[in-house]
Scaffold this motif. Structure first.
Motif, mmCIF file in Angstrom:
data_model
loop_
_atom_site.group_PDB
_atom_site.id
_atom_site.type_symbol
_atom_site.label_atom_id
_atom_site.label_comp_id
_atom_site.label_asym_id
_atom_site.label_seq_id
_atom_site.Cartn_x
_atom_site.Cartn_y
_atom_site.Cartn_z
ATOM 1 N N GLY A 4 20.809 9.070 4.141
ATOM 2 C CA GLY A 4 20.631 7.826 4.876
ATOM 3 C C GLY A 4 20.451 6.622 3.979
ATOM 4 N N PHE A 5 19.697 5.649 4.490
ATOM 5 C CA PHE A 5 19.450 4.385 3.795
ATOM 6 C C PHE A 5 18.106 4.491 3.103
ATOM 7 C CE2 PHE A 5 18.530 -0.177 3.507
ATOM 8 C CZ PHE A 5 19.747 -0.632 3.011
ATOM 9 N N VAL A 6 18.090 4.334 1.780
ATOM 10 C CA VAL A 6 16.903 4.613 0.969
ATOM 11 C C VAL A 6 16.497 3.382 0.170
ATOM 12 C CG1 VAL A 6 16.021 6.078 -0.900
ATOM 13 C CG2 VAL A 6 17.579 7.024 0.795
ATOM 14 N N LEU A 7 15.202 3.180 0.038
ATOM 15 C CA LEU A 7 14.650 2.087 -0.772
ATOM 16 C C LEU A 7 13.991 2.685 -2.007
ATOM 17 C CD1 LEU A 7 13.689 -0.913 -1.102
ATOM 18 C CD2 LEU A 7 11.605 -0.202 0.089
ATOM 19 N N TRP A 8 14.272 2.119 -3.163
ATOM 20 C CA TRP A 8 13.616 2.535 -4.397
ATOM 21 C C TRP A 8 12.411 1.632 -4.593
ATOM 22 C CZ3 TRP A 8 16.403 2.362 -9.826
ATOM 23 C CH2 TRP A 8 15.546 2.855 -10.802
ATOM 24 N N GLU A 9 11.220 2.205 -4.443
ATOM 25 C CA GLU A 9 9.974 1.459 -4.615
ATOM 26 C C GLU A 9 9.782 1.128 -6.095
ATOM 27 O OE1 GLU A 9 8.039 0.433 -2.256
ATOM 28 O OE2 GLU A 9 8.382 1.727 -0.535
ATOM 29 N N LYS A 10 9.487 -0.113 -6.391
ATOM 30 C CA LYS A 10 9.293 -0.548 -7.773
ATOM 31 C C LYS A 10 8.123 0.187 -8.420
ATOM 32 C CE LYS A 10 8.406 -4.676 -10.539
ATOM 33 N NZ LYS A 10 8.179 -6.111 -10.495
ATOM 34 N N GLY A 11 7.046 0.340 -7.704
ATOM 35 C CA GLY A 11 5.861 0.979 -8.255
ATOM 36 C C GLY A 11 5.073 0.039 -9.147
ATOM 37 N N VAL A 12 3.799 0.358 -9.354
ATOM 38 C CA VAL A 12 2.934 -0.471 -10.185
ATOM 39 C C VAL A 12 2.209 0.336 -11.261
ATOM 40 C CG1 VAL A 12 2.571 -2.246 -8.427
ATOM 41 C CG2 VAL A 12 1.026 -0.289 -8.525
ATOM 42 N N GLU A 13 2.217 1.661 -11.160
ATOM 43 C CA GLU A 13 1.493 2.497 -12.116
ATOM 44 C C GLU A 13 2.189 2.521 -13.468
ATOM 45 O OE1 GLU A 13 0.463 6.427 -10.873
ATOM 46 O OE2 GLU A 13 0.047 5.774 -8.818
ATOM 47 N N GLU A 14 1.387 2.553 -14.524
ATOM 48 C CA GLU A 14 1.924 2.705 -15.882
ATOM 49 C C GLU A 14 2.654 4.043 -15.950
ATOM 50 O OE1 GLU A 14 2.794 1.445 -19.595
ATOM 51 O OE2 GLU A 14 1.576 0.309 -18.182
ATOM 52 N N GLY A 15 3.828 4.050 -16.508
ATOM 53 C CA GLY A 15 4.614 5.279 -16.589
ATOM 54 C C GLY A 15 5.531 5.480 -15.396
ATOM 55 N N GLY A 16 5.364 4.680 -14.344
ATOM 56 C CA GLY A 16 6.283 4.719 -13.216
ATOM 57 C C GLY A 16 6.136 5.863 -12.245
ATOM 58 N N LYS A 17 5.001 6.561 -12.252
ATOM 59 C CA LYS A 17 4.827 7.714 -11.367
ATOM 60 C C LYS A 17 5.041 7.354 -9.897
ATOM 61 C CE LYS A 17 1.493 11.355 -10.270
ATOM 62 N NZ LYS A 17 2.403 12.465 -10.285
ATOM 63 N N ASP A 18 4.705 6.122 -9.520
ATOM 64 C CA ASP A 18 4.853 5.708 -8.122
ATOM 65 C C ASP A 18 6.170 4.960 -7.866
ATOM 66 O OD1 ASP A 18 4.018 3.518 -9.621
ATOM 67 O OD2 ASP A 18 2.859 2.660 -7.989
ATOM 68 N N SER A 19 7.057 4.955 -8.830
ATOM 69 C CA SER A 19 8.376 4.344 -8.667
ATOM 70 C C SER A 19 9.323 5.415 -8.132
ATOM 71 C CB SER A 19 8.884 3.804 -10.011
ATOM 72 O OG SER A 19 10.188 3.291 -9.865
ATOM 73 N N VAL A 20 9.300 5.591 -6.825
ATOM 74 C CA VAL A 20 10.061 6.653 -6.161
ATOM 75 C C VAL A 20 10.812 6.076 -4.968
ATOM 76 C CG1 VAL A 20 8.510 8.513 -6.894
ATOM 77 C CG2 VAL A 20 8.046 7.298 -4.774
ATOM 78 N N SER A 21 11.641 6.888 -4.368
ATOM 79 C CA SER A 21 12.412 6.410 -3.221
ATOM 80 C C SER A 21 11.697 6.729 -1.908
ATOM 81 C CB SER A 21 13.800 7.035 -3.214
ATOM 82 O OG SER A 21 13.711 8.427 -2.986
ATOM 83 N N ARG A 22 12.057 5.951 -0.909
ATOM 84 C CA ARG A 22 11.524 6.149 0.445
ATOM 85 C C ARG A 22 12.691 5.963 1.415
ATOM 86 N NH1 ARG A 22 9.343 2.246 3.949
ATOM 87 N NH2 ARG A 22 9.292 0.737 2.246
ATOM 88 N N GLN A 23 12.892 6.939 2.272
ATOM 89 C CA GLN A 23 13.969 6.841 3.256
ATOM 90 C C GLN A 23 13.575 5.831 4.333
ATOM 91 O OE1 GLN A 23 14.738 10.054 6.123
ATOM 92 N NE2 GLN A 23 16.870 10.037 5.430
ATOM 93 N N LEU A 24 14.422 4.825 4.538
ATOM 94 C CA LEU A 24 14.192 3.825 5.577
ATOM 95 C C LEU A 24 14.826 4.241 6.896
ATOM 96 C CD1 LEU A 24 14.818 0.536 3.555
ATOM 97 C CD2 LEU A 24 12.637 1.637 4.086
#
Length: 139
Positions: free
Chosen positions: A85-105
């Protein structure tokens, strides 16, 4: 067709595999891949490959985190290829990018009439590597 070329693992590949090895030190797999998209032509060939690898490894060796996080270790764009489907890549704010993941919209059924056609007009390597292009869009 298979080129017969053997690639040496890259740092991106090692990051993904090392996550699996950290959670499963007994793991031992032989990985062979094949991709029909031209490499480095701007068609997300590495992203699709890393997403497929992350999905397969996550099924074989359950790890902490989600498959999007695992795929992103290989290729940032790969995190977007782990859900339909349609997915958003979350920028994230944690050092190392652990929270920079995708979320299905929206699921793949949200726009049943939507069709996408990709035409390869040039197999040449693109002038700006994906990582550099992504970095410039973040600034």
């Amino acid at each position: 067709p298979y080129s017969g070329k053997i690639e040496v693992p890259t740092k991106r590949f090692d990051r993904l595999i090392n996550k699996i090895r950290a959670d499963h030190p007994e793991s031992n797999v032989d990985i062979t891949t094949h991709n029909t998209f031209p490499t480095a032509a701007g068609l997300a060939s590495s992203a699709s490959g890393y997403a497929a690898l992350a999905c397969a490894l996550k099924l074989l060796y359950p790890t902490s985190g989600n498959v999007s996080e695992l795929a992103r270790l290989g290729s940032g764009s790969a995190c977007r290829s782990t859900a339909g489907g349609f997915v958003l890549w979350e920028k994230g704010v944690e050092e190392g990018g652990k929270d920079s993941v995708s979320r299905q919209l929206y699921s793949e059924d949200h726009w049943p009439e939507l069709r996408i056609l990709v035409c390869v007009v040039c197999k040449d390597e693109k002038a700006v590597p994906s990582t550099a292009g992504m970095q410039s869009t973040r600034q």
